[in-house]
Each structure stands twice: as structure tokens, then as C-alpha cells.
Design a protein around this motif. Structure first.
Motif, PDB file in Angstrom:
ATOM      1  N   ARG A 125       1.531 -12.939  -9.040  1.00  0.00           N
ATOM      2  CA  ARG A 125       2.324 -12.739  -7.975  1.00  0.00           C
ATOM      3  C   ARG A 125       1.497 -12.224  -6.747  1.00  0.00           C
ATOM      4  NH1 ARG A 125       4.699 -14.970 -11.600  1.00  0.00           N
ATOM      5  NH2 ARG A 125       6.536 -14.617 -12.518  1.00  0.00           N
ATOM      6  N   TRP A 126       2.509 -11.820  -5.824  1.00  0.00           N
ATOM      7  CA  TRP A 126       1.937 -11.471  -4.547  1.00  0.00           C
ATOM      8  C   TRP A 126       1.193  -9.915  -4.708  1.00  0.00           C
ATOM      9  CZ3 TRP A 126       4.019 -13.663   0.280  1.00  0.00           C
ATOM     10  CH2 TRP A 126       3.470 -13.198   1.267  1.00  0.00           C
ATOM     11  N   ILE A 127       0.018  -9.990  -4.091  1.00  0.00           N
ATOM     12  CA  ILE A 127      -0.888  -8.655  -4.148  1.00  0.00           C
ATOM     13  C   ILE A 127      -0.379  -7.818  -3.145  1.00  0.00           C
ATOM     14  CG2 ILE A 127      -3.197  -7.597  -3.986  1.00  0.00           C
ATOM     15  CD1 ILE A 127      -4.373 -10.039  -5.041  1.00  0.00           C
ATOM     16  N   ASN A 128       0.108  -6.510  -3.717  1.00  0.00           N
ATOM     17  CA  ASN A 128       0.530  -5.570  -2.810  1.00  0.00           C
ATOM     18  C   ASN A 128      -0.333  -4.388  -2.153  1.00  0.00           C
ATOM     19  OD1 ASN A 128       3.277  -6.420  -2.509  1.00  0.00           O
ATOM     20  ND2 ASN A 128       3.608  -5.745  -4.602  1.00  0.00           N
ATOM     21  N   ALA A 129      -1.361  -4.197  -2.848  1.00  0.00           N
ATOM     22  CA  ALA A 129      -2.296  -3.252  -2.431  1.00  0.00           C
ATOM     23  C   ALA A 129      -3.695  -3.201  -3.206  1.00  0.00           C
ATOM     24  CB  ALA A 129      -1.909  -1.580  -3.082  1.00  0.00           C
ATOM     25  N   LEU A 130      -4.823  -2.877  -2.333  1.00  0.00           N
ATOM     26  CA  LEU A 130      -6.172  -3.043  -2.597  1.00  0.00           C
ATOM     27  C   LEU A 130      -6.570  -1.665  -2.336  1.00  0.00           C
ATOM     28  CD1 LEU A 130      -7.668  -6.230  -1.287  1.00  0.00           C
ATOM     29  CD2 LEU A 130      -7.439  -5.606  -3.706  1.00  0.00           C
ATOM     30  N   GLN A 170       7.031  -3.614 -10.594  1.00  0.00           N
ATOM     31  CA  GLN A 170       6.421  -4.383  -9.570  1.00  0.00           C
ATOM     32  C   GLN A 170       5.383  -3.500  -8.851  1.00  0.00           C
ATOM     33  OE1 GLN A 170       9.235  -6.377  -6.819  1.00  0.00           O
ATOM     34  NE2 GLN A 170      10.569  -6.535  -8.327  1.00  0.00           N
ATOM     35  N   LEU A 171       4.247  -3.429  -8.937  1.00  0.00           N
ATOM     36  CA  LEU A 171       3.157  -2.230  -8.208  1.00  0.00           C
ATOM     37  C   LEU A 171       3.009  -2.692  -7.000  1.00  0.00           C
ATOM     38  CD1 LEU A 171       0.769  -2.147 -11.357  1.00  0.00           C
ATOM     39  CD2 LEU A 171       2.756  -0.647 -11.042  1.00  0.00           C
ATOM     40  N   VAL A 172       3.323  -1.320  -6.096  1.00  0.00           N
ATOM     41  CA  VAL A 172       3.191  -1.667  -4.702  1.00  0.00           C
ATOM     42  C   VAL A 172       2.125  -0.655  -4.226  1.00  0.00           C
ATOM     43  CG1 VAL A 172       5.613  -2.181  -4.449  1.00  0.00           C
ATOM     44  CG2 VAL A 172       5.193   0.308  -4.736  1.00  0.00           C
ATOM     45  N   GLY A 173       1.508   0.149  -4.965  1.00  0.00           N
ATOM     46  CA  GLY A 173       0.640   1.216  -4.378  1.00  0.00           C
ATOM     47  C   GLY A 173      -0.607   1.391  -5.311  1.00  0.00           C
ATOM     48  N   ASN A 207       4.181  -5.819  11.552  1.00  0.00           N
ATOM     49  CA  ASN A 207       2.976  -6.036  10.592  1.00  0.00           C
ATOM     50  C   ASN A 207       3.516  -6.263   9.488  1.00  0.00           C
ATOM     51  OD1 ASN A 207       0.655  -5.277   9.284  1.00  0.00           O
ATOM     52  ND2 ASN A 207       1.221  -3.072   9.361  1.00  0.00           N
ATOM     53  N   PHE A 208       2.636  -7.353   8.755  1.00  0.00           N
ATOM     54  CA  PHE A 208       3.019  -7.673   7.434  1.00  0.00           C
ATOM     55  C   PHE A 208       1.331  -7.643   6.565  1.00  0.00           C
ATOM     56  CE2 PHE A 208       4.316 -11.348   9.496  1.00  0.00           C
ATOM     57  CZ  PHE A 208       3.271 -12.126   9.297  1.00  0.00           C
ATOM     58  N   GLY A 209       0.698  -6.577   7.030  1.00  0.00           N
ATOM     59  CA  GLY A 209      -0.615  -6.745   6.473  1.00  0.00           C
ATOM     60  C   GLY A 209      -0.506  -6.441   4.936  1.00  0.00           C
ATOM     61  N   ARG A 210      -0.921  -6.952   4.057  1.00  0.00           N
ATOM     62  CA  ARG A 210      -0.994  -6.273   2.730  1.00  0.00           C
ATOM     63  C   ARG A 210      -2.100  -6.231   2.018  1.00  0.00           C
ATOM     64  NH1 ARG A 210       0.297 -11.375   4.312  1.00  0.00           N
ATOM     65  NH2 ARG A 210      -0.990 -13.135   3.488  1.00  0.00           N
ATOM     66  N   ASN A 240       0.735  -1.273  -0.090  1.00  0.00           N
ATOM     67  CA  ASN A 240      -0.065  -0.146  -0.002  1.00  0.00           C
ATOM     68  C   ASN A 240       0.877   1.204   0.143  1.00  0.00           C
ATOM     69  OD1 ASN A 240      -2.649  -1.226   0.144  1.00  0.00           O
ATOM     70  ND2 ASN A 240      -2.002  -1.873   2.193  1.00  0.00           N
ATOM     71  N   ASN A 241       1.851   1.245  -0.823  1.00  0.00           N
ATOM     72  CA  ASN A 241       2.646   2.601  -0.847  1.00  0.00           C
ATOM     73  C   ASN A 241       2.400   3.572  -1.510  1.00  0.00           C
ATOM     74  OD1 ASN A 241       4.834   4.177  -0.560  1.00  0.00           O
ATOM     75  ND2 ASN A 241       6.530   2.861  -1.148  1.00  0.00           N
ATOM     76  N   LEU A 242       0.942   4.135  -1.436  1.00  0.00           N
ATOM     77  CA  LEU A 242       0.454   5.296  -2.011  1.00  0.00           C
ATOM     78  C   LEU A 242      -0.538   5.607  -1.367  1.00  0.00           C
ATOM     79  CD1 LEU A 242       0.267   7.304  -4.372  1.00  0.00           C
ATOM     80  CD2 LEU A 242      -0.934   5.473  -5.737  1.00  0.00           C
ATOM     81  N   SER A 243      -0.759   6.913  -0.883  1.00  0.00           N
ATOM     82  CA  SER A 243      -1.958   7.457  -0.493  1.00  0.00           C
ATOM     83  C   SER A 243      -2.426   8.515  -0.996  1.00  0.00           C
ATOM     84  CB  SER A 243      -1.680   7.605   1.086  1.00  0.00           C
ATOM     85  OG  SER A 243      -2.921   8.177   1.893  1.00  0.00           O
ATOM     86  N   VAL A 244      -3.632   8.566  -1.423  1.00  0.00           N
ATOM     87  CA  VAL A 244      -4.222   9.969  -2.070  1.00  0.00           C
ATOM     88  C   VAL A 244      -5.129  10.796  -1.282  1.00  0.00           C
ATOM     89  CG1 VAL A 244      -5.374  10.775  -4.213  1.00  0.00           C
ATOM     90  CG2 VAL A 244      -3.730   8.697  -4.213  1.00  0.00           C
ATOM     91  N   LEU A 245      -5.173  12.105  -1.325  1.00  0.00           N
ATOM     92  CA  LEU A 245      -5.990  12.823  -0.478  1.00  0.00           C
ATOM     93  C   LEU A 245      -6.646  14.114  -1.652  1.00  0.00           C
ATOM     94  CD1 LEU A 245      -7.140  13.778   2.187  1.00  0.00           C
ATOM     95  CD2 LEU A 245      -5.320  15.250   2.402  1.00  0.00           C
TER      96      LEU A 245
END
Lengths: 272, 372
Positions: free
Chosen positions: A194-199, A242-245, A151-154, A45-50
Motif C-alpha cells: 500500500r501507500w508508503i507513509n513515512a521514511l 495503518q502505519l503513519v510515522g 503539500n502532499f509530500g510523503r 510522517n506523523n512521528l518525530s523523535v528527539l
């Protein structure tokens, strides 16, 4: 021969008529990426938008090691400004460089704050990142019984009252949809390779965005059945990233943006 | 950050170092017996029991600089000498190779299979030398003990920690460019085809449930994926399945980076880490230097290894990087006078200073000791 050709043509036309929208009008198109001052770290979840209505600007926060890079862009595209927040940890013996695990804008009834979680604690900043409001220590991560329990919540995201379901992204690339009321499993999706990094979810429409190490961003539609169902809507590969956010920028899901490990852009997609 | 990442980083970088040195030693026609001595000395130092036990203790990763210093030391643990330019190149190749392997690993746990591939090769290099073989076997056991029962989540954290260590390193490597697995901007090609990770399924299926499965729907996977292969063996011996971490060099496939090291496309915003001294890393560096010291104090360099095609090329590269070296040595300086209580280290320092007056050949190793 002529007969066959004719048949073929009819088939092609029928096929085109039926699938025109799928083939030629993609649900989203990609827009000009927004440059960041530092590359995105490999985190979930390496992206936050406001979206700030009063200032009419979109703000993006992306973690680069121990720094959060914040980009503010006016919604009319007129100005883009960059800021960064450095995570400093009040420890006597600075053994390691602080590493931020996640940066996220959180809106609570009275205000919006920027929350950073690191190995050692939680820091709450003003939403523009200018002032530290609150620091909560998570105890000594160097003590022998707490290391590696981080924490390794993903990317587990809850959905508002209107949908009443929960979507989980998993390490094996699967998405699972549960009914929030009963906990009953509604759907299992072999979504990513592959691994899901963000939702993220667009609460007004029930659109879901998922990103993974497999370079794909995929859009899903949740359906209000009981138990809840899900449909595939759109996908795009961002080459060699590799998408992370991933975050929607509107509550209806009309636009979303993604970030990739080791890359200094926020990639933007808007609905056609 | 996972505190169990350091041994994996060290073993895999060390494994790549052994591959590259082996290839260069053969390319420079160094006599077999001397090549063997170099590799055996380096492997024996790398896998020294006490040093390994220190590394396997839970701890944060070293800074990039400290890691580099460790490998400077290690490369000079034998009768071989590398000048600064060749050492830079060696380290670039090692790090990019392991970054490639971590980036391309199908699932986080594959990093252990990559490590075991390196271990398997190292074991072959020391075939017939029982005491080093024993050291290597001990490290196998440490790996299996430490990582054997780890959860997928912990491996994920290890993978993220490694990727963040390699963040912003985009050095182009000719063997990768030739194989079309690296782009000209230094990024690796991530295929949207091939087998999915063990335990995963090919994307493209939605199963709907209502107590039991009630419907299936399909959607395009977006790539051309294949079902997963076998899991790969996590034992001392066995088929690791993945080829990542095996030796990709041969005498015909030479080691090369492309272009000048200075043209790295790095947004130099925050190497905050390099300014923070790391007491643990320092202590372990001291241990390593004492290990190396006790083995090689009486050995003079006999081989000068060149990682470039010609000596001229090496000299040019050396001239180009000089300022960087100076800057590095400023940052990682440790005052040797404070180490009085460490008799071993003082002894090494003493002996090295004697060497200094005796021979100018061993300048490089001395520089390394000074900059620690």
C-alpha cells in the motif's frame, strides 16, 4: 526410507546452519509501547523523535488533529511526562479548525526547535513546545486558486554526506534510491503493498525504515556502491494498523519507533 | 485537508443510509408502496440539484455535529419518523460502514469507485422515476467532472481527510464482527493478503540499476499478496471491480450495532472542532432545511422505523442517550429569530409550529428543527 530420512536431516541441519540468524534471531524485537494522550491522525510522517543528551530523555511528538501530543521519557525509563501543543491560527474569521500537517523537531546549529506545518502556515516553537517563536503565514488557502494545492509530500528524506544518495517512498508502495550527485537511479524496490507513509534514515549506518498503510514496518540497508544499492533486512506487521510515522531513535539505527492511524501508542523496536 | 472531500462524505454516508433504511423497511414489513415513497423522497432531497451544487463547491468538511444534523434532516425528509435512539444507531452504522470502506480501499482513488458503487445502487432504487433518475445522473456528471482528472496526491489528501473525520470512532457493528472484518475493540482487520492496488506490484523484488537493469534480488513479502486486478470503471456505467460500497445488507443480514453506544473507547482529548461554529455549514444546513421544508411541510409521519430488534430495546437505548442529546442541542443552537430575511425558513418554522399543536406524533422532526 531410513536413507531418505537421513538425507532430510542433513538438509535440515545445513539449512539451519546457513539460515540460523535469519530464522531465529530477528534483527529487532518489539518493546513495550509508549501510550499517547490522543490517537495519531492519518498524516504522512506523523512521528518525530528527539533525543536530548543533557536531560537524558527521549521525546516523541505525534499529531492528533489540531494538537501535538508530546511524550518525554527518561532514557533510564524512570519518568514519563506528557504535554501537548495546541495549534492556534491567528485569523480573524475562524472558518475551520486548524489541521496540522506535520510536527517535527528540527536541529539547527544553535538550537533545536519544534516546527508545525498547518494548512495556513508554519509555526516554530521552543523544542519543549512551551513558547511560539515564529509564525509564517502561507497566504489564504481559501482563495479559489490556491485550494487543494497543499503539500502532499510523503516521506522523502535526504541522507548525510557519507552516503550521498536519496530515497523516495511512493504511493504505489515502491522505494526508489538515487545517487545524490548524479541523480542516477540505483534501485527500485517493490517494498510495500500500500501507500508508503513515512521514511527515516539512520545516518551513521545507512539503515532505512519505511512504514505503510499495509501494516508493515520494513528495515533496509543502503550500500555505498555507485550508483547506490539497497538490501532488505527486517520486517514486522503491526496488526491492523495503518502505519503513519516512523523514526530511528539513534543515529546508528539501533532502535526505531512507529505510530499508526487512530491508535494511541508509539510502538518501539530495539536491535537484538 | 482536502477541500473537495465533502461531496464524497455526503454521498457515501447517504448511500449507506439508503441501504440501511431499505433493509429496515423490509424487515418491518412496511408496504412496498410506502417504502418506495420513503426512499424516493430521501434520494430526491439528497440529490437536489441546488444542494448538490453547493456541496461540490470547494470547502472544508462539516464538523461531526453538523454532519449528523444534515442526516437527521434527511432521514426525516419523507413520511417516516425515527426516534433519537434509532437515529443514533442509523448514523453509527452509516459512519462505521463508510469508515470501513475508506480504511480498506486499496489506493486512495478507489474512494471514487466506492462512491460510484453507492451511486449505482441509488440509481437502481429510483428506476422508473424519471425526474429523480435525472437528478442522480446529474450527480454522476458532477463526480466525474470534479474527480476525473485529479492526481494521486490529491486523492491521498482526500483519503487522509476522511480518515481524520472518522478518527476515534470505534463502534462495533455486528455484521462486521460476524464477517470477522472488525475486532472486538472496534478496529477493522487489515488483511496482509489479496490483490495489491491497481498500478502497484507485489512486494518482494529489488531491481538494481546502473543505466540499465543490472541485477534482481528477492525478499519475502511478509504477506500473501496477489497481482492487482483490473482498474475499475470511472464512467457512468461499468464494472467498478471493488465490492466496497455495494449493499451488504439483506433481510437475513440485519443491521445491528453491538452493546451500548456509551461504551465507545474514545480518548476524549480534543474535539476542538465541535466548539467552532461553521458559517458555511450553517448556510448549507439552512438550504437543506428549506429544501426539505418545501417538500414535506404538509406530510405527517406515517411510518415509525425502529433500528432495534424490539421496541423495548429502542426505549432502553433512548433512555441511555438522553443526556448526550441535550448536550448536542446546546452546541448547535441557532437562533431562529435571526433568520427573518429567510422567508422560506420562517415559513417552515411557522408551519411546523402549527403541526406541533396539532399532533404529538411529529415531535422528533420538531426537535431536529429546534436544535439546528
Amino acid at each position: 526410507m531410513e536413507h531418505l530420512f537421513y538425507l532430510g536431516k542433513v538438509n535440515v541441519l545445513t539449512f539451519l546452519r546457513k539460515n540460523y540468524s535469519k530464522l531465529f534471531i530477528k534483527m529487532y524485537r518489539s518493546e513495550k509501547p509508549i501510550p499517547l494522550k490522543g490517537s495519531a491522525s492519518a498524516l504522512s510522517n506523523n512521528l518525530s523523535v528527539l533525543l536530548t543528551e543533557e536531560k537524558k530523555s527521549l521525546n516523541y511528538a505525534v499529531v492528533h488533529k489540531s494538537v501535538v501530543n508530546i511524550v518525554s521519557a527518561a532514557t533510564d525509563g524512570s519518568t514519563v511526562t506528557n504535554r501537548h501543543v495546541v495549534c492556534k491560527e491567528p485569523t480573524a474569521t475562524q472558518q475551520t479548525t486548524p489541521m496540522i500537517i506535520q510536527a517535527k523537531w528540527v536541529t539547527i546549529p544553535c538550537r533545536t526547535v519544534l516546527v508545525l506545518t498547518s494548512l495556513k502556515g508554519i509555526q516554530v516553537f521552543e523544542s519543549d513546545g512551551t513558547a511560539l517563536i515564529y509564525w509564517h503565514s502561507l497566504g489564504d488557502v481559501h482563495s479559489p486558486d490556491s485550494y487543494d494545492q497543499s503539500n502532499f509530500g510523503r516521506g522523502i528524506t535526504g541522507v548525510g554526506d557519507s552516503f550521498l544518495c536519496v530515497v523516495g517512498g511512493f504511493g504505489n508502495g515502491q522505494l526508489k534510491v538515487y545517487c545524490a550527485k548524479t541523480g542516477k537511479l540505483g534501485a527500485v524496490v517493490n517494498a510495500h503493498a500500500r501507500w508508503i507513509n513515512a521514511l527515516d534514515i539512520a545516518p551513521d549506518t545507512g539503515l532505512v525504515v519505511s512504514v505503510s498503510d499495509d501494516t508493515f514496518v520494513k528495515i533496509w540497508q543502503l550500500k555505498k556502491e555507485s550508483p547506490p544499492e539497497i538490501e532488505h533486512k527486517y520486517q514486522e506487521s503491526v496488526s491492523d494498523l495503518q502505519l503513519v510515522g516512523a523514526q530511528f531513535v539513534h543515529s546508528g539505527g539501533r532502535g526505531f519507533c512507529v505510530t499508526g492511524y487512530d491508535n494511541t501508542s508509539v510502538y518501539f523496536f530495539v536491535q537484538n | 485537508m482536502s477541500f473537495k472531500t465533502l461531496p464524497l462524505l455526503f454521498i457515501n454516508l447517504g448511500g449507506e443510509m439508503v441501504y440501511i433504511l431499505d433493509q429496515r423497511l423490509r424487515a418491518q414489513n412496511i408496504p412496498d408502496e410506502k417504502s418506495k415513497k420513503v426512499l424516493h423522497d430521501i434520494i430526491a432531497t439528497m440529490f437536489h440539484k441546488r444542494f448538490m451544487e453547493e456541496l461540490f463547491k470547494p470547502q472544508p468538511l462539516y464538523s461531526k455535529r453538523a454532519m449528523r444534523t444534515v442526516f437527521d434532516r434527511l432521514a426525516h425528509a419523507s413520511i417516516m419518523k425515527l426516534n433519537a435512539a434509532s437515529m443514533d444507531k442509523l448514523y453509527d452504522l452509516m459512519t462505521m460502514a463508510f469508515k470501513y470502506q475508506v480504511s480498506l480501499s486499496l489506493r486512495p482513488k478507489d474512494i471514487i469507485l466506492i462512491t460510484l458503487n453507492h451511486m449505482d445502487s441509488i440509481k437502481q432504487f429510483v428506476e422508473g422515476v424519471p425526474n429523480i433518475r435525472q437528478q442522480v445522473d446529474y450527480v454522476y456528471r458532477l463526480i466525474i467532472e470534479t474527480y476525473g482528472s485529479m492526481t494521486a496526491g490529491e486523492f491521498h489528501l482526500i483519503r487522509q481527510t476522511l480518515l481524520n473525520f472518522f478518527q476515534d470512532m470505534h463502534i462495533r457493528v455486528s455484521i462486521f464482527l460476524k464477517d470477522k472484518v472488525q475486532n472486538n475493540n472496534g478496529r477493522f482487520v487489515l488483511p496482509t493478503s489479496g490483490p495489491v492496488p491497481w498500478g502497484s506490484e507485489v512486494p518482494g523484488l529489488i531491481r538494481l540499476f546502473d543505466g540499465k537493469e543490472k541485477a534482481r534480488k528477492q525478499f519475502p513479502s511478509g504477506g500473501s499478496y496477489l497481482p492487482c486486478l483490473a482498474e475499475g470503471s470511472f464512467d457512468m456505467k461499468g464494472d467498478r471491480v471493488t465490492k466496497l460500497g455495494t449493499n451488504m445488507y439483506s433481510t437475513s443480514r440485519s443491521v445491528e450495532t453491538v452493546g451500548n453506544r456509551a461504551v465507545k473507547s474514545t480518548p476524549q482529548t480534543s474535539d476542538v472542532e465541535s466548539n467552532v461554529p461553521d458559517p458555511l455549514a450553517k448556510a448549507q444546513l439552512d438550504l437543506l432545511s428549506s429544501l426539505i421544508g418545501s417538500k414535506t411541510t404538509n406530510v405527517k409521519p406515517e411510518i415509525r422505523l425502529n433500528l432495534f430488534k424490539t421496541d423495548e430495546e429502542e426505549e432502553q437505548a433512548a433512555a441511555a442517550i438522553q443526556p448526550v442529546e441535550m448536550a448536542e442541542s446546546k452546541v448547535v443552537k441557532i437562533d431562529a429569530s435571526k433568520k427573518q430575511k429567510n422567508e422560506e425558513l420562517s415559513k417552515i418554522m411557522g408551519e411546523l409550529q402549527v403541526q406541533e399543536s396539532a399532533s404529538h406524533e411529529s415531535d422528533d422532526l420538531l426537535d431536529l428543527m429546534d436544535s439546528a
